[in-house]
Design an enzyme around this catalytic site. Structure first.
Site, PDB file in Angstrom:
ATOM      1  N   HIS A   1       0.845  -1.198   0.000  1.00  0.00           N
ATOM      2  CA  HIS A   1       0.000   0.000   0.000  1.00  0.00           C
ATOM      3  C   HIS A   1       0.878   1.245   0.000  1.00  0.00           C
ATOM      4  O   HIS A   1       1.838   1.329   0.757  1.00  0.00           O
ATOM      5  CB  HIS A   1      -0.895   0.038   1.242  1.00  0.00           C
ATOM      6  CG  HIS A   1      -2.027  -0.939   1.189  1.00  0.00           C
ATOM      7  ND1 HIS A   1      -3.051  -0.947   2.109  1.00  0.00           N
ATOM      8  CD2 HIS A   1      -2.314  -1.925   0.314  1.00  0.00           C
ATOM      9  CE1 HIS A   1      -3.906  -1.904   1.798  1.00  0.00           C
ATOM     10  NE2 HIS A   1      -3.479  -2.523   0.721  1.00  0.00           N
TER      11      HIS A   1
ATOM     12  N   TYR B   1      -8.873   5.173   8.105  1.00  0.00           N
ATOM     13  CA  TYR B   1      -8.903   5.555   9.521  1.00  0.00           C
ATOM     14  C   TYR B   1      -9.970   6.627   9.647  1.00  0.00           C
ATOM     15  O   TYR B   1      -9.815   7.717   9.087  1.00  0.00           O
ATOM     16  CB  TYR B   1      -7.558   6.140   9.959  1.00  0.00           C
ATOM     17  CG  TYR B   1      -6.442   5.115  10.088  1.00  0.00           C
ATOM     18  CD1 TYR B   1      -5.755   4.657   8.967  1.00  0.00           C
ATOM     19  CD2 TYR B   1      -6.071   4.619  11.330  1.00  0.00           C
ATOM     20  CE1 TYR B   1      -4.733   3.716   9.085  1.00  0.00           C
ATOM     21  CE2 TYR B   1      -5.049   3.686  11.463  1.00  0.00           C
ATOM     22  CZ  TYR B   1      -4.387   3.233  10.339  1.00  0.00           C
ATOM     23  OH  TYR B   1      -3.384   2.312  10.464  1.00  0.00           O
TER      24      TYR B   1
ATOM     25  N   PRO C   1      -2.840   0.173  19.043  1.00  0.00           N
ATOM     26  CA  PRO C   1      -2.611  -0.275  17.662  1.00  0.00           C
ATOM     27  C   PRO C   1      -2.885   0.767  16.578  1.00  0.00           C
ATOM     28  O   PRO C   1      -2.632   0.509  15.407  1.00  0.00           O
ATOM     29  CB  PRO C   1      -3.559  -1.474  17.509  1.00  0.00           C
ATOM     30  CG  PRO C   1      -4.575  -1.326  18.574  1.00  0.00           C
ATOM     31  CD  PRO C   1      -3.948  -0.559  19.682  1.00  0.00           C
TER      32      PRO C   1
ATOM     33  N   LYS D   1       2.333  -0.138  15.141  1.00  0.00           N
ATOM     34  CA  LYS D   1       3.781  -0.172  15.407  1.00  0.00           C
ATOM     35  C   LYS D   1       4.278  -1.389  16.195  1.00  0.00           C
ATOM     36  O   LYS D   1       5.475  -1.687  16.173  1.00  0.00           O
ATOM     37  CB  LYS D   1       4.190   1.084  16.193  1.00  0.00           C
ATOM     38  CG  LYS D   1       4.147   2.350  15.371  1.00  0.00           C
ATOM     39  CD  LYS D   1       5.203   2.343  14.295  1.00  0.00           C
ATOM     40  CE  LYS D   1       5.075   3.497  13.341  1.00  0.00           C
ATOM     41  NZ  LYS D   1       5.395   3.146  11.957  1.00  0.00           N
TER      42      LYS D   1
ATOM     43  N   TYR E   1       4.501   6.723   9.918  1.00  0.00           N
ATOM     44  CA  TYR E   1       3.698   5.535   9.619  1.00  0.00           C
ATOM     45  C   TYR E   1       4.518   4.511   8.834  1.00  0.00           C
ATOM     46  O   TYR E   1       4.454   3.311   9.107  1.00  0.00           O
ATOM     47  CB  TYR E   1       2.464   5.961   8.819  1.00  0.00           C
ATOM     48  CG  TYR E   1       1.374   4.924   8.728  1.00  0.00           C
ATOM     49  CD1 TYR E   1       0.293   4.943   9.616  1.00  0.00           C
ATOM     50  CD2 TYR E   1       1.398   3.936   7.748  1.00  0.00           C
ATOM     51  CE1 TYR E   1      -0.718   3.994   9.523  1.00  0.00           C
ATOM     52  CE2 TYR E   1       0.391   2.997   7.649  1.00  0.00           C
ATOM     53  CZ  TYR E   1      -0.669   3.030   8.542  1.00  0.00           C
ATOM     54  OH  TYR E   1      -1.671   2.096   8.449  1.00  0.00           O
TER      55      TYR E   1
END
Ligand code: RFL
Ligand code: PHB
Length: 397
Positions: A76, A206, A297, A301, A389
């Site tokens: 992704h 998200y 979460p 990570k 990220y």
């Protein structure tokens, strides 16, 4: 009757940290034993992480574990951030000069690792009980356990690695006056489901919604994984499948987009916590992964940190045991904690920005929305999210 044996490194826990450490040490000619209190089937089925940083993927490839991940993993190049009824795309490749992440489930990494360890003839003992560590003040600590058949074992080691997760026993063997804990609780949990339905999105969503956070992620082109923010002490029995899909639809919907539903094959509630124990070492006992630190979460990570820890630990143990050189072992805790604290901040930030407070106040709500608008409106702010990220300083092997 107690059976006595020797291993250079005793490893407690057959999660990703313990298994990968055993694999990395074997590549450097160091033998280890891994002891695990659950069954192999349980370890291979436990649903957890799904998102790997590019550095994690590259490390797994470099050490011969990339075969199935490269064939089945989903690369992704960004995520969607959704709030106030609008969905925005963050393009990580553009923001970071080409960085990306991969969806490949922790269950599959654990299966690949167990298969590789067993094929190499490694000692991996499942379903052990009464694991303990003694003689920590000597140069040869002893790992004790009772095997599945009931035989007691004492394994004399040159070093022991506590890779036994947050609820493990190894952390408690560090002297109480030595260990310092920094932690933060959150007033919510995640209800996670696995569903047999193709993902309704190409990249993760998200979503901050006034009824609570929701995340749409995936496992394969046929299997979706979704999460809902629920109250901290929520009872799973209050969430029949229809209610879960209704709530996901409400929190994820935007005009012109539809959430596909399907049979739910697994459902669980996980609490959210930030926790860092330091130092991650006492003499010849080293902690790695969730045994030393956990993050909520939202930043994806935990598994990536566990893999980073054991990559450093394998190098440190190699110098210590093969060249009697203690520098890397001495630096181990500080080196890990630099990355851990960066991830701890990022995970806290993502969590606080995206979840709704059970007792919302207009000030907190407006700060969250302002921050989200800033992230999608400013290239500098979007780059900060993308850089964190997709991952930090590269893992060297
Ligand atoms: P684990 O996986 O907990 O493994 C520890 C192992 O030790 C065993 N054990 C013992 N064995 C022998 N004797 C004892 N006394 C023992 N006590 C315990 C346990 O049975 C277990 O097999 O720790 P490890 O290896 O450090 O790995 C850490 C990761 O599992 C964890 O950080 C991630 O799953 C966190 N996480 C995520 N991380 C990511 O990087 N990306 C993600 O997308 C992501 N998503 C998640 C997550 C964690 C979640 N939950 C359920 C907390 C999503 C969720 C919902
Ligand atoms: C997952 O795929 O399970 C996952 C992905 C991203 C997260 C958390 C979990 O932030």
């Amino acid at each position: 009757m107690t059976s006595s044996s020797r291993a250079q490194v005793g490893i407690v826990g057959a999660g990703p940290a313990g298994l990968l450490l055993s694999h990395l040490l074997a590549l450097r000619g160091i033998d280890s034993i891994v002891v695990e209190n659950r069954s192999r089937a349980y370890c291979e089925a436990r649903q957890r992480a799904g998102l790997l940083e590019a550095g994690t993927v590259e490390l797994l490839r470099a050490v011969g574990l990339g075969g199935r991940m490269d064939a089945e993993g989903l690369e992704h190049g960004g995520i969607y951030l959704q709030f106030a009824g609008e969905r925005h795309h963050l393009d990580f490749r553009d923001l970071t000069g080409g960085r990306w992440v991969t969806i490949y489930a922790q269950t599959e990494i654990v299966k690949d690792l167990i298969e590789a360890r067993l094929a190499a003839g490694a000692r991996v003992e499942f379903e052990v009980s009464d694991t303990g560590v003694t003689d920590l003040d000597a140069d040869q600590p002893v790992l004790g356990f009772t095997d599945a058949a009931g035989t007691r074992h004492e394994v004399t080691c040159d070093a022991i690695a506590g890779c036994d997760g947050f609820h493990g026993i190894c952390r408690d063997f560090l002297p109480p006056g030595l260990i310092r804990v920094a932690e933060r609780g959150y007033p919510y949990s995640w209800l996670g489901i696995l569903a047999t339905v193709p993902p309704s999105t190409d990249e993760l969503i998200y979503s901050r919604h006034e009824d609570g956070f929701a995340l749409h992620t995936m496992r394969t082109p046929q299997v979706s994984r979704l999460y809902l923010q629920v109250p901290a002490d929520e009872d799973l029995a209050r969430w029949p499948d229809d209610r879960i899909w209704d709530e996901l639809r409400r929190r994820l919907s935007v005009p012109g987009w539809e959430l596909k539903d399907g049979p739910i094959t697994e459902k669980a509630i996980s609490p959210m916590r930030s926790f860092v124990a330091s130092p991650m070492r006492y003499r010849r006992l080293f902690l790695a992964g969730d045994a030393a630190h956990i993050v909520p979460p939202t930043g994806a990570k935990g598994l990536n940190l566990a893999i980073a820890d054991v990559t450093l630990l394998a190098a440190a143990l190699t110098s210590l045991l093969r060249e009697a050189s203690p520098e890397l072992a001495d630096a181990y805790s500080d080196s890990c904690l630099r990355r851990v604290w960066r991830a701890t901040h990022f995970s806290w930030w993502m969590t606080s920005m995206l979840h709704t407070d059970p007792h919302p106040d207009p000030f907190g709500t407006e700060l969250q929305l302002s921050q989200l608008r800033y992230v999608v409106g400013s290239r500098a702010a979007a780059t900060t999210l993308a850089e964190n990220y997709t991952g930090y300083f590269p893992l060297r092997w």
